[in-house]
Structures are given as C-alpha cells and as structure tokens.
Design a protein around this motif. Structure first.
Motif, PDB file in Angstrom:
ATOM      1  N   MET A 110     -13.733   1.749  -7.072  1.00 13.34           N
ATOM      2  CA  MET A 110     -13.529   2.530  -5.851  1.00 13.34           C
ATOM      3  C   MET A 110     -12.055   2.444  -5.427  1.00 13.34           C
ATOM      4  O   MET A 110     -11.449   3.441  -5.045  1.00 13.34           O
ATOM      5  N   ALA A 111     -11.512   1.227  -5.501  1.00 10.31           N
ATOM      6  CA  ALA A 111     -10.110   1.011  -5.117  1.00 10.31           C
ATOM      7  C   ALA A 111      -9.187   1.844  -5.994  1.00 10.31           C
ATOM      8  O   ALA A 111      -8.218   2.435  -5.500  1.00 10.31           O
ATOM      9  N   VAL A 161      -7.029  12.503   4.076  1.00 14.25           N
ATOM     10  CA  VAL A 161      -8.502  12.426   4.142  1.00 14.25           C
ATOM     11  C   VAL A 161      -9.118  13.374   3.115  1.00 14.25           C
ATOM     12  O   VAL A 161     -10.072  13.017   2.413  1.00 14.25           O
ATOM     13  N   VAL A 216      -9.286   5.309  -4.767  1.00 13.48           N
ATOM     14  CA  VAL A 216      -8.561   5.458  -3.490  1.00 13.48           C
ATOM     15  C   VAL A 216      -7.058   5.489  -3.764  1.00 13.48           C
ATOM     16  O   VAL A 216      -6.329   6.325  -3.225  1.00 13.48           O
ATOM     17  N   MET A 217      -6.611   4.573  -4.618  1.00 14.19           N
ATOM     18  CA  MET A 217      -5.167   4.519  -4.922  1.00 14.19           C
ATOM     19  C   MET A 217      -4.710   5.799  -5.627  1.00 14.19           C
ATOM     20  O   MET A 217      -3.609   6.288  -5.397  1.00 14.19           O
ATOM     21  N   LEU A 219      -6.138  -0.489 -13.312  1.00  6.58           N
ATOM     22  CA  LEU A 219      -7.469  -0.473 -12.695  1.00  6.58           C
ATOM     23  C   LEU A 219      -8.343   0.628 -13.315  1.00  6.58           C
ATOM     24  O   LEU A 219      -9.365   0.990 -12.770  1.00  6.58           O
ATOM     25  N   LEU A 234      -8.759  11.877  -0.328  1.00  2.00           N
ATOM     26  CA  LEU A 234      -9.693  10.762  -0.511  1.00  2.00           C
ATOM     27  C   LEU A 234     -11.101  11.298  -0.756  1.00  2.00           C
ATOM     28  O   LEU A 234     -11.808  10.817  -1.651  1.00  2.00           O
ATOM     29  N   ARG A 235     -11.461  12.304  -0.009  1.00  2.95           N
ATOM     30  CA  ARG A 235     -12.799  12.902  -0.173  1.00  2.95           C
ATOM     31  C   ARG A 235     -12.952  13.471  -1.577  1.00  2.95           C
ATOM     32  O   ARG A 235     -13.954  13.248  -2.238  1.00  2.95           O
ATOM     33  N   LEU A 257      -4.315   8.414  -3.003  1.00  2.00           N
ATOM     34  CA  LEU A 257      -3.089   8.219  -2.210  1.00  2.00           C
ATOM     35  C   LEU A 257      -1.839   8.525  -3.029  1.00  2.00           C
ATOM     36  O   LEU A 257      -0.825   8.943  -2.486  1.00  2.00           O
ATOM     37  N   HIS A 304       0.835  -1.208   0.000  1.00  3.01           N
ATOM     38  CA  HIS A 304       0.000   0.000   0.000  1.00  3.01           C
ATOM     39  C   HIS A 304       0.869   1.257   0.000  1.00  3.01           C
ATOM     40  O   HIS A 304       0.423   2.311  -0.427  1.00  3.01           O
ATOM     41  N   PHE A 337      -0.329   8.278   6.778  1.00  7.81           N
ATOM     42  CA  PHE A 337      -1.742   7.895   6.679  1.00  7.81           C
ATOM     43  C   PHE A 337      -1.896   6.385   6.865  1.00  7.81           C
ATOM     44  O   PHE A 337      -2.806   5.925   7.578  1.00  7.81           O
ATOM     45  N   LEU A 338      -0.997   5.608   6.256  1.00  8.36           N
ATOM     46  CA  LEU A 338      -1.080   4.146   6.380  1.00  8.36           C
ATOM     47  C   LEU A 338      -0.834   3.702   7.824  1.00  8.36           C
ATOM     48  O   LEU A 338      -1.507   2.793   8.311  1.00  8.36           O
ATOM     49  N   ASN A 356     -16.274  -2.176  -6.390  1.00  5.64           N
ATOM     50  CA  ASN A 356     -15.186  -2.120  -5.400  1.00  5.64           C
ATOM     51  C   ASN A 356     -13.866  -1.805  -6.075  1.00  5.64           C
ATOM     52  O   ASN A 356     -13.050  -1.042  -5.555  1.00  5.64           O
ATOM     53  N   ARG A 357     -13.660  -2.401  -7.212  1.00  2.00           N
ATOM     54  CA  ARG A 357     -12.380  -2.184  -7.910  1.00  2.00           C
ATOM     55  C   ARG A 357     -12.277  -0.760  -8.435  1.00  2.00           C
ATOM     56  O   ARG A 357     -11.204  -0.172  -8.418  1.00  2.00           O
ATOM     57  N   LEU A 364     -13.255  10.593  -4.045  1.00  2.96           N
ATOM     58  CA  LEU A 364     -14.468   9.783  -3.934  1.00  2.96           C
ATOM     59  C   LEU A 364     -15.714  10.597  -4.265  1.00  2.96           C
ATOM     60  O   LEU A 364     -16.754  10.029  -4.579  1.00  2.96           O
TER      61      LEU A 364
END
Lengths: 222, 206
Positions: B127-128, B178, B131-132, B102, B181-182, B135, B37, B146-147, B124-125, B185
């Motif tokens: 979304m992943a 955060v 997220v990646m 992805l 990520l917000r 990050l 990660h 963060f991790l 999910n993928r 997303l």
C-alpha cells in the motif's frame, strides 16, 4: 439548497478531523448519500496514506545516529574555521544584484525578447547602409539649403566734362593754358578752388535790398 | 515544557550550541519525516533537514516568539524545500530507488526470506509503495502542499502564505493529490490479485 461541490470542499477538512463532523456539515451529509460516500472514501484514503507514511518512516534505532550527525554537522558548520569570510557591503550588493531573479510572465518576456532582437537588427542594418552605398558606388541625392553671401555691386556712372585745350598747330606749338581747367561733374556744383581766381561772372545786383540792423553783441538781440 | 523551550531558545540565541541541540532533538523527527516524504530519499532528506537546522541556527537571532518555535521552524523548512527545488530539480529519486525497492517482487522476496513478517505488514508495504507512486506523480510544489495539509494539518490560508501561492492553488493541489491517491489505490485491488498469483507461483516453485 444542497450543493455537492461546495460540500466536497469541506469534506477534506472533515475527513482529517474528528469522527463526527460539525452540525451544518452533518445536515448536508444526511441529505446527500453521495457526499456521505465521499467522506467515507476520503477517510479511508487518509488512513491508508497515514499507514503508508508510518511504514516508510525510519526505524527507532535511526534517530540517535541522525541526531549525532546533525550535531556534528552543526558544530562543523558553525565553527569559525568553516564560517564564510565576511564580505564587504559592495560585494554583497553586487552579488545580490547578479543573483537576484524576478518572475516575468511569459508573454511579457517574449515581447521583450522580440523587441530586443528587432532593435539589434535595425541597429545593424542602419550601420551597414552607408558602407554598402560607398561600396556600390551609387551616389545619393541630398537636398540641402545653403546660405551664400551675395556681394551687390553698385555701378556709379559719372560723366566727366573736360575742357579741351588748344590743339597743336601744324608747327607743333601748344599755347599755354590761360584759363583754369574746369571740371564739371554731373549733379555737382561749381566750386572755386584755392588756386582758382574769384570772378563775378553771372552776378546780378538786386534792385530791392533788405536792410537788417543788428544791435548789441548777442546773437538774438535785435 | 514551554518554559523549558523558551529557556532553551534564550540560551541558543546566546550561541549555546548544546541548548540548540536539545531544541533540535525535540523537533528533528518531524522535520526529517517532512523532508523524507517530500523528497523520498534518505540521503536527500538528511541533507535537507541538516540545512534546515543550520539555517534555523543562523536565523535564531531573528526569532521574536510571535509564533510558536515549530511554526517558525516550519517556515524555514518550507523555504528551504522551495529553494532546493529551484536550485536542484529533484528527479524524484524515490521513484527509481525507494518505490522500486518497494516493488511487488522485492517485497515478495523479502517476505519469503523473513517469514517473521506478517501478511498485514506486507500489505501495508505494498500500500505504501502505491501511495508513494501516487505522490511521485505530483509536481514538487503540489506534493509539498499536500504534505503540509495532510501531514502538518495546516489551513489553506497558512499554506498559501507559506508557499507563496493563492488559496485556490493550494486547494487544487490537495484535490489533485487526492485524485492521484484514489487512482493508485483503486489499482491496488488489481495488484493485490497480481500479488496473490505471484505468491502462489512462488509457493509451488514455478
């Protein structure tokens, strides 16, 4: 008094923790709908992040291979053939000396670089100066104080009186010198020499003689 | 389990490689996932985790059981990550490879080819990937902090001590992660729409 900023700092912890936050935080949340919304948002955010991490994790069949590779790597790296040669202390010290780095704030580093550059420039300039003076042929005036030894001569003037001898007559006959040559030196006294005869010229006998009777053989005895 | 672990540690300290490998088996997943990660590349994660275990083996003699074995191992892991980051700036290859793989089109193609995958897993993928992507836009230290907070559940004090920064800086890094990520997303709503239209186009054969 509720402060959203202070509460928000605790919300990340609360969002990762149990479903029911601690009682002081719960009171704050009951008072502020914005903070409640923030907590709910953070919880869903972390749930999504967890899901994302899970979905990108390697499948179960990856791990046996990973462990085998790890074991192989450990055995290879720790075998004596692959161990690095033992360095002596001096080499290790030198190595650490040349490879150690320190953190320096940027302003300080900039000042040091400028100072170093200026000192190099000044050094080069001062080295160049005498060479240019010789090349251009210009002479520089240098004031120096020198001590020179002065020899002080003392001039002594002496007046010499000399008795003149009889002049030669017309026939070329010179009479022999009868009296001694008397040399009178200014400031000096007439001293009879060993060759000169004793004379009583200028002697005056005293009219009132003083008699001193000397008794005994000792000097102070009277 | 603790007795067993202590026994394994004692044997490993006496240069028993088998005992060390058993210890490694216990924690290798956590270390690998943290590395994965962090650098988002399978090869780099493998290299990093192997380096961590090798350093742990070499330094095992200094383990005094003042903290748990995992806490000690995690400290080595963090130092290893930070040293790697200094020695070789990760170009975040995940940004180019993993996240790219992805990407929406590739996920859609994969979905069409393997109809066994459910729509949930597909979401999910996606979304992943988001997220990646979020990050990936953080600096390596921010990502690591963060991790450590999110993945490892460390306190700000522990993070500050382990990473060598102030608690304020650690908090700031987590807030920044955060926020990223917000941001990503929220775009997710739009990409979901985009994905639906892409899926529709593929279904009708345009």
């Amino acid at each position: 008094m509720h402060n959203c900023k202070t509460t928000k700092e605790q919300l990340i912890e609360a969002a990762r923790g149990p479903a029911m936050p601690s009682s002081p935080l719960l009171e704050e949340l009951e008072r502020c709908p914005a903070c409640r919304g923030e907590l709910a948002s953070l919880r869903s955010l972390f749930r999504v992040t967890d899901l994302a991490f899970e979905s990108t994790s390697p499948p179960e069949n990856f791990w046996p291979g990973h462990h085998a590779r790890l074991k192989q790597s450990l055995e290879r790296e720790t075998s004596p053939a692959f161990l690095p040669p033992v360095e002596n202390a001096t080499l290790a010290l030198l190595r650490s000396l040349f490879t150690t780095s320190i953190r320096v704030p940027i302003p300080l580093a900039a000042v040091l670089v400028v100072f170093f550059g200026l000192s190099i420039a000044f050094a080069m300039e001062s080295r160049r100066r005498p060479a240019t003076a010789v090349l251009s042929g210009t002479s520089t005036v240098v004031t120096k104080t020198l001590e020179v030894p002065v020899i002080r001569d003392r001039t002594v003037t002496r007046v010499v009186y000399r008795d003149r001898g009889p002049r030669m007559d017309s026939s070329g006959f010179r009479p022999p010198q009868l009296a001694r040559n008397r040399i009178k030196i200014a400031g000096g006294s007439d001293e009879p020499t060993a060759n000169s005869p004793i004379s009583l010229v200028g002697f005056k006998p005293t009219s009132d003689p003083k008699l001193t009777i000397i008794k005994g053989s000792y000097r102070d005895e009277k | 389990v603790a007795n067993n672990e202590n026994d394994l540690i004692g044997r490993a300290q006496a240069a028993d490689m088998e005992a060390f490998c058993l210890l490694a088996k216990e924690y290798e997943r956590r270390i690998y996932l943290l590395a994965f990660h962090y650098c988002h590349n399978a090869e780099d994660a493998e290299d990093l985790s192997q380096e961590v275990w090798l350093k742990a083996y070499q330094a095992l003699g200094t383990f005094r059981a003042e903290s748990s074995f995992y806490t000690w191992l995690r400290r080595i892991t963090i130092n290893c990550f930070l040293n790697h980051q200094r020695a070789r700036r990760y170009s975040w290859r995940g940004e180019e490879t993993e996240v790219h793989s992805l990407g929406l089109e590739s996920i859609a193609n994969e979905y069409l080819m393997t109809s066994a995958n459910s729509e949930t897993s597909l979401n999910n993928r996606i979304m992943a990937a988001r997220v990646m992507q979020a990050l990936s836009e953080l600096t390596p230290p921010q990502r690591l902090i963060f991790l450590l907070k999110h993945h490892e559940g460390m306190t700000y004090e522990e993070i500050a001590k382990a990473v060598g920064c102030s608690q304020g800086a650690a908090k700031k890094s987590v807030f920044r992660a955060v926020a990223k990520l917000r941001e990503h997303l929220e775009i997710e709503v739009e990409t979901g729409t985009a994905f639906s239209s892409l899926q529709t186009k593929m279904q009708i054969g345009v």
